[in-house]
Design an enzyme around this catalytic site. Structure first.
Site, short mmCIF file in Angstrom:
data_model
loop_
_atom_site.label_atom_id
_atom_site.label_comp_id
_atom_site.label_asym_id
_atom_site.label_seq_id
_atom_site.Cartn_x
_atom_site.Cartn_y
_atom_site.Cartn_z
N LYS A 56 0.85 -1.20 0.00
CA LYS A 56 0.00 0.00 0.00
C LYS A 56 0.89 1.26 0.00
O LYS A 56 0.60 2.24 -0.69
CB LYS A 56 -0.93 -0.01 1.22
N GLN A 93 -4.72 -2.16 9.53
CA GLN A 93 -4.48 -3.46 8.88
C GLN A 93 -5.00 -4.59 9.76
O GLN A 93 -4.64 -4.68 10.94
CB GLN A 93 -2.97 -3.63 8.60
N ASP A 141 -11.11 2.34 3.88
CA ASP A 141 -11.36 0.90 3.68
C ASP A 141 -12.86 0.63 3.56
O ASP A 141 -13.26 -0.46 3.15
CB ASP A 141 -10.82 0.09 4.88
#
Ligand code: NAP
Length: 295
Positions: A52, A96, A119
């Site tokens: 990322k 994460q 997200d």
């Protein structure tokens, strides 16, 4: 049969994002900024976050990583989320997953400012998605919709069968495909581990999405000739003939199914790159909504 080349489409979109970001930097001297919280030393999580970071760099998006050891307290994490929520120079925040067992995932995700929840996991964004309101969409389903769109694959009136009902892939994709919208309007069947006679259902699919986490589960006898097949699964299998010592396969038996599908995504190079791109797209959107500059 046509391969749906997610890698190539992702490169095209990356180019589009790069141009847009460069314009903001040139005109206003500001760039989108994505922050990631990474806990523990899980090798896969570490790899995902470094990918990322690399993706951000490749399009001019600033990134920063907040690293914590596995024994970090929930309180400390919440304080960090607060800190990033309040930082006007950061526009997107991801945590994460998975998190250590003593941390409540829902508590942490719900604490993220929904405006920075790139997200698309915050309940507010999920609720908005359900209602069809503008929202940050989860990256993998958003990437799949983008692939169908770019390959001009009609979804309206089609029967889409999705294998797997996870909160990050199957369930949101079922909502997005069945929505009354240009790239929705499909009739969706969502299958899971308790579904009976799965083959009878998959054989009815005009569009079949496999997201169950079982290597090469979907075989040719489960697929209607001419169906569009989207493979979300990703698994490492040992392969001594390769330098890496492994190769990647999906939830679909590609060798078999590619002989009867009309379109199919490969693994790697199908859904994976699109998932990564969707995060960059969401970060750019968050930046534009927060900073409110004219493009
Ligand atoms: P997940 O959380 O692993 O859940 C698996 C789902 O599959 C569950 O809904 C489960 O049913 C269902 N399932 C398991 N065995 C089944 C069976 N025999 N028949 C029918 N359904 C079955 O799912 P996920 O997180 O969405 O991940 C799925 C796969 O996609 C994994 O390989 C993952 O690594 C990969 N993935 C790839 C990307 C990408 O960017 N390419 C992104 C995300 C995930 P129950 O709900 O009943 O348990």
């Amino acid at each position: 049969m046509k391969i749906i080349d997610g890698k190539q489409i992702a490169e095209v979109i990356k180019g589009e994002i790069r141009v847009e970001v460069a314009k903001y930097i040139d005109d206003y001297d500001v760039a989108p900024h994505l922050a990631a919280i990474l806990i523990g030393d899980d090798a896969a999580s570490d790899t995902y976050v470094s990918h990322k970071e690399k993706d951000c760099k490749s399009v001019g998006i600033t990134s920063s990583i907040y690293r914590f050891s596995t024994d970090v307290s929930e309180e400390e994490l919440l304080k960090t989320v607060d800190f990033i929520n309040d930082d006007d120079d950061v526009h997107g925040l991801i945590v994460q997953l998975p998190l250590p067992k003593h941390i409540n995932v829902d508590t942490i995700i719900s604490h993220i400012d929904p405006k920075k929840d790139v997200d698309g996991f915050h309940p507010l964004n999920i609720g908005k998605m359900m209602l069809g309101h503008p929202a940050f969409l989860p990256a993998t389903p958003a990437g799949i919709i983008e692939l169908l769109k770019r390959y001009d694959i009609e979804t309206s009136g089609k029967h889409c069968v999705i294998l797997g009902r996870s909160n990050i892939v199957g369930t949101p994709l079922s909502v997005m495909l069945s929505r009354k919208s240009k790239h929705g309007n499909a009739t969706v069947t969502l299958c899971h581990s308790k579904t009976q006679n799965i083959k009878e259902i998959t054989l009815q699919a005009d569009i079949l999405v496999a997201a169950i986490g079982m290597p090469e589960f979907v075989t040719a006898d489960m697929v209607k000739p001419g169906a569009v097949v989207i493979d979300v699964g990703i698994h490492r299998v040992p392969d001594a003939s390769l330098q890496a010592g492994f190769r990647l396969i999906g939830d679909v038996n590609f060798a078999e199914v590619s002989t009867i599908a009309s379109f199919i995504t490969p693994v790697p190079g199908g859904v994976g790159p699109m998932t990564r791109i969707a995060l960059l797209q969401n970060t750019l959107t968050a930046f534009k909504q927060i900073v409110r500059l004219s493009s």
